[in-house]
Design a protein around this motif. Structure first.
Motif, PDB file in Angstrom:
ATOM      1  N   LYS A 748       0.834  -1.211   0.000  1.00 50.60           N
ATOM      2  CA  LYS A 748       0.000   0.000   0.000  1.00 50.60           C
ATOM      3  C   LYS A 748       0.862   1.252   0.000  1.00 50.60           C
ATOM      4  CE  LYS A 748      -2.871  -0.442   3.452  1.00 50.60           C
ATOM      5  NZ  LYS A 748      -3.981  -0.012   4.316  1.00 50.60           N
ATOM      6  N   SER A 751       2.495   1.682  -3.381  1.00 55.51           N
ATOM      7  CA  SER A 751       1.533   2.075  -4.407  1.00 55.51           C
ATOM      8  C   SER A 751       1.235   3.557  -4.352  1.00 55.51           C
ATOM      9  CB  SER A 751       0.237   1.280  -4.229  1.00 55.51           C
ATOM     10  OG  SER A 751       0.471  -0.085  -4.408  1.00 55.51           O
ATOM     11  N   LYS A 785      -1.027 -10.583  -7.266  1.00 56.49           N
ATOM     12  CA  LYS A 785      -2.301 -10.793  -7.952  1.00 56.49           C
ATOM     13  C   LYS A 785      -3.379 -11.193  -6.958  1.00 56.49           C
ATOM     14  CE  LYS A 785      -0.502 -11.943 -12.519  1.00 56.49           C
ATOM     15  NZ  LYS A 785      -0.303 -13.013 -13.535  1.00 56.49           N
ATOM     16  N   GLY A 788      -4.968  -8.222  -5.362  1.00 54.43           N
ATOM     17  CA  GLY A 788      -5.650  -7.227  -6.176  1.00 54.43           C
ATOM     18  C   GLY A 788      -4.753  -6.209  -6.841  1.00 54.43           C
ATOM     19  N   ILE A 790      -2.371  -4.433  -9.634  1.00 60.41           N
ATOM     20  CA  ILE A 790      -2.383  -4.373 -11.106  1.00 60.41           C
ATOM     21  C   ILE A 790      -0.946  -4.441 -11.594  1.00 60.41           C
ATOM     22  CG2 ILE A 790      -3.133  -3.081 -13.124  1.00 60.41           C
ATOM     23  CD1 ILE A 790      -5.426  -3.940 -11.362  1.00 60.41           C
ATOM     24  N   ALA A 805      -2.562   2.627 -10.572  1.00 62.46           N
ATOM     25  CA  ALA A 805      -3.786   1.839 -10.712  1.00 62.46           C
ATOM     26  C   ALA A 805      -4.040   0.976  -9.491  1.00 62.46           C
ATOM     27  CB  ALA A 805      -3.699   0.973 -11.961  1.00 62.46           C
ATOM     28  N   SER A 806      -2.967   0.490  -8.869  1.00 62.98           N
ATOM     29  CA  SER A 806      -3.136  -0.433  -7.742  1.00 62.98           C
ATOM     30  C   SER A 806      -3.601   0.250  -6.470  1.00 62.98           C
ATOM     31  CB  SER A 806      -1.820  -1.149  -7.472  1.00 62.98           C
ATOM     32  OG  SER A 806      -1.422  -1.892  -8.597  1.00 62.98           O
ATOM     33  N   THR A 808      -6.133   1.852  -5.668  1.00 64.69           N
ATOM     34  CA  THR A 808      -7.539   1.690  -5.311  1.00 64.69           C
ATOM     35  C   THR A 808      -8.022   0.248  -5.381  1.00 64.69           C
ATOM     36  OG1 THR A 808      -8.097   2.134  -7.599  1.00 64.69           O
ATOM     37  CG2 THR A 808      -8.114   4.000  -6.080  1.00 64.69           C
ATOM     38  N   THR A 809      -7.173  -0.658  -5.835  1.00 65.51           N
ATOM     39  CA  THR A 809      -7.644  -2.035  -6.024  1.00 65.51           C
ATOM     40  C   THR A 809      -7.090  -3.017  -5.000  1.00 65.51           C
ATOM     41  OG1 THR A 809      -5.829  -2.523  -7.511  1.00 65.51           O
ATOM     42  CG2 THR A 809      -7.844  -1.649  -8.493  1.00 65.51           C
ATOM     43  N   TYR A 811      -6.533  -5.179  -1.732  1.00 63.89           N
ATOM     44  CA  TYR A 811      -7.385  -5.661  -0.646  1.00 63.89           C
ATOM     45  C   TYR A 811      -6.707  -6.853   0.015  1.00 63.89           C
ATOM     46  CZ  TYR A 811      -8.683  -9.494  -3.725  1.00 63.89           C
ATOM     47  OH  TYR A 811      -8.652 -10.599  -4.532  1.00 63.89           O
TER      48      TYR A 811
END
Lengths: 835, 409
Positions: A748, A751, A785, A788, A790, A805-806, A808-809, A811
């Motif tokens: 996190k 990112s 992967k 989540g 990217i 991109a990652s 917000t994705t 988790y």
């Protein structure tokens, strides 16, 4: 000399063979009485027992008498046929064979004792004590003498018999409670064979040890076997109380049933009589006189019945009063049973029934006992039936002999008459024999009678008996004299047992003796001590007092006696049984076994919990305790079992606080890591940090833990994973449980901070994935992967994390190995593999 | 006066004390009763202790003379006697009996005339328990009297927290409970009491006396520090500071001891004069390191005063200031860079930061420094991004080092 050796050798074989038949309750009851008779050397009791013996025993006894009284040549002639007869009976029926051999062995013991009595001219009480010592010492002497037998094969046979006997009779020493019978039997049987296989300290010592154990086993077995019979005595007596007419019916019914059972037993005896027809013809001439003597004896017995019944009624009431007090005390039951057995050898047959009242009440609550009711009851009824009808067959016998003596032998319908005739004939022979050979002994025995005349008279007054019959006085005098003698010998026996017990305790502590031998001796001594206390008990109340004292003494100390290295963990549901608790030196071996075992964590956890339980039960807190908890904590950390680790850690904290040495710094580091990584309690962390001493902060493991805390506090994931790779001891195991969370936070952070991309290889390197680069990248790719992220491929075909991109994705996924009960380590396969 | 006290004089003094207690109860004089119940404070009359020593049969005297107070007076006298002999465990046991008897009567009284006495009992039982526990710990026994005092005060709180005129005194008892729980280390027990105070409709916080409110805010503020809720902690501790009586400097110092680390966490630095005035100089180096961006100085300060910070519970708060120190360091590098190369003022090479840290005698490799830069961006201490390939920290052109403005890291 050669003949003596052969004679004793056969004695040895028969003794061992007798031990095989431990399960026959009737036989053991009789044996117990025989043993007690030998110990007391009272002719009166001997005469009484002779009346109760079976036909086979009487025949055996006759052989013994002839053997001892004949010349040397006659001995040679008689020995060979006797041995052959023994084999024949052993093959036909184990019961008869055992009976024959046992009686033969016991008869031999009387011979040296008789000589001793003849030589000694002191009063009877010291004489009996001395005789008792003499007999006690003879047993080891006898077996020592047997060992250097020159014949090779006979010695080998003896050894094989000994091993078989020991293995077979081992379970009987520990009668299990009803609920756990099958389990304990399996456990015991599984232990004995490997112990037997191992070599003993020496052939001679091993042989002697084996020799002693069976003797004690026999005594114990006799006591156990005697109980059901004694209880049934009372059962048969109960319907007789209200009316005399009721007394006849059950007796007749029992007798009818017993006749059918008796037939198979008498058949071998019948075949035995035929080859000795010549002797019988000679014996017939003598039978006239014994018939007359027997008739007079029967009359005397008839006169004494009212006295016995009166005394029986009085004591029956006393026992009824004590019933309620003993209901809840199991050990008291055993003491009373032993007391009943002891009284049985001292009293007449009718007296024998009096102490039984409270036993039946207690036994009624145990359903197992009902299985043993049938056969002893039948035999008891048979004996009583024969006793009452003893006079009448004599008249019939006379008529039969005059008319057709030969026809009587062949005809089956007159079988009972023949049996009765043989019995009377042998009674006469035995009495005459003792009178002729022990004239001096009789004179010696008369002296104490005169001295104790006053005391016996006062005893009669207490009993409320006004009769002054001379024969009765003599009987009572002998009874009290023997009682006094018996009171002395048990005390000496008790002292001897205490010394023996002390010796065995030393053996246990030094671990020199084999485990099975030690446990056997302990059990034997426990039961022997009970027997002694039973002999000392003259009334029910005394038995109660002794039982209570024994219970209190045993309850005060819990010293484990179990010698098993492996033991499964079971939560305690009652006071711990010392037989299931392992002493300290055994626990040390168990710990070593766990440390070197290749089995999985569940097995080791089970064994270590069991070790901890045994330590706790015995209140052992020392370096062994610390080592056990440290070992368990380390294994728990490696397996990720945090609850178990926390248990061990809290115990270790307490043990270290008490000053017991151990790996204090190592576990201080573990404690810090556990608090900072796996709990949200800041205050606990503060107190843990405050509690650290300056010395602890210098330790490498503690330094490492503090550095980990600093890295986590500032979110420094690079430092965290660097420390993860350099962790001392098992610090990495505790960090394992935080790795997943740290990686997620790190990704996190990256990112949000890196732009536009960051290589996956770099991420794998700094987040502690596998050390091999190719594998690390693949593993990291899968991890990213799964969470989540990217990914993209740049111009140079390198895999990149698309940070923008990652953001917000990302988790945290659900754990893959989650199970309903929340503990993945409780897998079915592991659970099944544990057993 | 002679050292030896006659029986008559002792009897007279004891009778006089008993009479005053009975009179204060019958006339509902709360203040007088409170002073009479102060067992361990300096107000306890020394002549009474001497009289109790000279007249050992005082329990019977008390029970015979005032039967209706026989539950209260004998144990109360026994407590005074034991305390004068410095037997604090016995004194606590006796006083607890008297306190329970008093609480029983207190429940039956309609008006809160005895509230002052109840507060005295609450204070005295805590003080006696602390002395008793020290005595028990010294003699190797289990010190459990403070825990018993906590149980008793929970009963008192239950008696006061109901709807009625007595509720006004509940906050004082709550504060005594807080003191016990903080000393025992069982601060989680405060939660249920706080919930009763803050969620019950029976209470209006402004109705309580100011001194009780200040104490309450101080302790709840400390709890929020443990939970790292620095904004709430700031509010509560500031309230306590503002409303505290300026004459009690020791109380002000206690509040500041926790308020300063909280302010540091949200980016507010105190002046040195404040630290000097209230003798809080252990925070001086921490403040200096924050100003300079000197990580070495911060670590030295934490190490030097470690015991102090751990004991008060602010060590973990100060440890987290490390990131702010890094931020200051990068900011200074940025200022220097802007002077040298205005065109590249917003690009800081990673190797420059590594050099600066090395100059501070902090040895870190490039990956670790890069990680710290990423963390600073992640936690909004720096605006910008990090280019991994070129190893450059690119700062935002607008406000690259934002102030915290009350938002903790």
């Amino acid at each position: 000399m050669i003949h003596k050796g052969m004679f004793r050798f056969r004695e040895t074989i028969r003794v061992w063979q007798a031990v095989h038949l431990i399960m026959l309750s009737q036989l053991w009851a009789q044996k117990m009485r025989l043993i007690l008779t030998c110990l007391t050397q009272v002719h009166f009791n001997m005469g009484t027992l002779l009346q109760n013996m079976q036909t086979i025993i009487i025949v055996t006894h006759k052989l013994q008498m002839v053997l001892l009284s004949s010349k040397e040549e006659q001995i040679n002639i008689q020995t060979a046929p006797g041995y052959g007869t023994s084999n024949s009976y052993y093959q036909n029926s184990t019961w008869n064979g055992g009976s024959f051999e046992n009686n033969y062995a016991q008869s031999y013991q009387n011979y040296p004792s008789s000589n001793t009595n003849t030589v000694q001219h002191s009063i009877s009480v010291p004489t009996n004590s001395f005789s008792y010592q003499q007999q006690y010492n003879q047993w080891p002497y006898y077996y020592n003498h047997t060992v250097p037998n020159p014949a090779g094969d006979p010695v080998g046979n003896s050894n094989s018999i000994v091993n078989t006997t020991s293995s077979y009779s081992y379970p009987s020493i520990q009668p299990p409670p009803p609920g756990t019978t099958s389990w304990k039997s399996n456990s015991s049987s599984s232990i004995a064979p490997p112990i037997q296989a191992s070599g003993g300290p020496g052939p001679q010592d091993q042989y002697i040890n084996q020799a002693h154990a069976p003797v004690l086993e026999n005594q114990y077995a006799g006591q156990v076997a005697g109980n059901p019979r004694s209880q049934n005595h009372y059962a048969s007596q109960t319907p007789a109380c209200p009316q005399s007419t009721v007394n006849l019916n059950p007796v007749q019914q029992s007798n009818h049933g017993d006749q059918q059972n008796t037939v198979p037993r008498i058949a071998p005896g019948f075949s035995m009589v035929i080859p000795k027809s010549e002797k019988k013809i000679l014996g017939a001439d003598l039978s006239k006189k014994p018939a007359y003597v027997s008739v007079s004896m029967v009359k005397n017995d008839a006169r004494s019945l009212p006295f016995s019944l009166h005394n029986y009624a009085t004591r029956n009431l006393n026992c009824c009063k004590d019933e309620a007090q003993k209901a809840a005390c199991q050990s008291m039951i055993e003491e009373i049973k032993n007391s009943a057995i002891a009284d049985g050898t001292l009293l007449t047959k009718n007296w024998d029934t009096e102490p039984l009242l409270p036993l039946v009440q207690n036994v009624a609550t145990i359903p197992e006992t009902s299985a043993n009711n049938s056969s002893p009851s039948l035999s008891t009824s048979t004996n009583r039936r024969r006793q009452k009808s003893r006079w009448e067959p004599v008249v019939e016998e006379k008529v039969t002999d005059k008319v057709e003596p030969v026809k009587g032998l062949v005809n089956g319908t007159t079988h009972n008459n023949l049996e009765a005739k043989n019995r009377m004939s042998n009674n006469w022979d035995s009495r005459k024999f003792f009178q002729s050979h022990h004239a001096t002994a009789n004179k010696v025995s008369q002296r104490p009678a005169k001295k104790q005349k006053i005391s016996s008279y006062s005893d009669q007054m207490q009993n409320g008996n006004a009769s002054s019959d001379s024969d009765k006085e003599q009987d009572l005098t002998k009874y009290y004299a023997s009682a006094t003698a018996l009171a002395n010998s048990p005390e000496e026996k008790k002292r001897r047992e205490h010394r023996s017990k002390r010796f065995e305790k030393n053996q246990n502590s030094s671990s020199k003796s084999r485990n099975s031998a030690a446990s056997k001796d302990v059990m034997a001594n426990i039961h022997a001590r009970r027997a002694v206390s039973a002999l000392l008990a003259r009334s029910c109340e005394d038995g109660t007092t002794l039982a209570v004292e024994d219970m209190d003494w045993d309850a005060l100390t819990v010293k484990g006696t179990c010698q098993e290295i492996e033991k499964r963990y079971l939560r305690l549901t009652s006071a711990p049984d010392p037989a299931t608790v392992r002493p300290e030196h055994v626990l040390e071996k168990a710990l070593s076994m766990v440390e070197t075992s290749q089995k999985n964590y569940l097995y080791k956890c089970d064994q270590l919990k069991s070790i901890r339980q045994d330590l706790t039960v015995q209140r052992i807190q020392n370096e062994l305790t610390v080592k056990v908890y440290e070992t368990h904590a380390r294994l728990a950390m490696q397996a990720g079992d945090l609850p178990e680790y926390n248990q061990c850690q809290s115990q270790l904290k307490r043990l270290y606080a008490e000053g017991i040495k151990g790996c204090y710094f190592e576990f201080s580091a573990y404690n810090l890591l556990c608090v900072m990584l796996h709990s949200n309690n800041k205050r606990d962390l503060l107190s843990s940090l405050a509690r650290l001493s300056k010395q602890a902060k210098q330790d490498e493991a503690v330094k490492h833990a503090l550095a980990v805390h600093s890295a986590v506090s500032s979110g420094n994931y690079v430092l965290f994973f660097k420390l993860y790779k350099q962790a001392p001891n098992l610090n990495s195991c505790l960090m394992d449980l935080y790795v997943e969370r740290m990686r997620f936070e790190a990704v996190k952070c990256m990112s949000k901070s890196y732009r536009p991309t960051i290589p996956v290889g770099y991420v794998a390197q700094i987040l502690g994935f596998s050390r091999i680069d190719s594998e690390a990248s693949e593993e990291c790719e899968m991890w990213l992967k799964a969470h989540g992220a990217i990914l993209s491929i740049d111009n140079s075909r390198d895999l990149q994390l698309d940070t923008k991109a990652s953001t917000t994705t990302l988790y945290m996924p659900e754990p893959e190995n989650a199970v309903a009960h929340g503990d993945a380590s409780l897998a079915v396969n592991d659970f099944l593999a544990r057993t | 006066m002679a050292a030896y006290l006659s029986m008559g004089e002792a009897h007279r003094r004891i009778a006089d004390y008993l009479s005053r207690v009975a009179d204060s109860v019958s006339s509902s004089d709360g203040a007088a009763l409170a002073s009479l119940l102060a067992v361990s404070s300096a107000q306890a009359p020394a002549p009474l202790s001497d009289a109790l020593s000279a007249f050992p049969d005082f329990p019977r005297l008390a029970a015979d003379r005032y039967p209706h107070l026989s539950d209260l007076l004998p144990p109360l006298l026994r407590a005074i006697h034991s305390h004068s002999l410095r037997r604090f465990a016995d004194a606590y046991s006796s006083f607890e009996k008297a306190a329970n008897a008093f609480l029983q009567e207190f429940r039956n009284w309609e008006t809160p005339w005895a509230m002052e006495a109840m507060h005295t009992v609450a204070l005295e039982i805590r003080l006696l328990a602390e002395k008793a526990d020290r005595e028990l710990a010294t003699s190797g026994k289990n010190p459990d009297k403070l825990q018993s005092a906590g149980s008793f005060l929970m009963k008192v709180f239950g008696a006061l927290a109901v709807k009625g005129p007595k509720r006004i005194g509940a906050l004082y008892v709550t504060c005594q409970l807080f003191k016990i729980y903080f000393r025992l280390g069982t601060v989680h027990l405060c939660r249920s009491v706080i919930r009763s105070i803050e969620t019950a409709r029976n209470f209006d916080f402004e109705d309580f006396p100011v001194k009780d409110k200040v104490t309450y805010m101080y302790y709840t503020g400390r709890l929020e520090v443990f939970n790292e809720n620095f904004l709430v902690a700031d509010q509560k501790l500031t309230y306590a500071l503002v409303h505290c009586n300026p004459q009690y400097e020791s109380n002000l110092r206690r509040i500041l001891k926790f308020l300063i680390p909280v302010k540091l966490s949200i980016g507010v630095l105190p002046r040195i004069t404040l630290l000097e005035r209230y003798n809080l100089l252990e925070y001086a180096d921490v403040v200096t390191s924050l100003k300079r961006g000197d990580l070495r100085l911060l670590r030295q300060a934490l190490e030097r005063h470690e015991d102090q910070f751990l004991k008060s519970g602010v060590y973990l708060v100060l440890e987290k200031l490390e990131l702010q120190v890094y931020q200051r360091l990068v900011k200074k590098i940025h200022i220097i860079q802007r002077q040298k190369e205005p065109a590249k003022a917003h690009q800081i090479k990673l190797e420059v930061v590594v050099k600066a840290l090395k100059w501070l005698e902090i040895d870190m490799d490039v990956d670790e420094v890069e990680c710290i830069m990423a963390c600073l961006i992640y936690k909004n201490l720096i605006k910008g991004y990090f280019a991994h390939k070129s190893k450059v920290l690119v700062l935002s052109k607008q406000d690259p080092f934002p102030k915290l403005n009350g938002k903790p890291v």
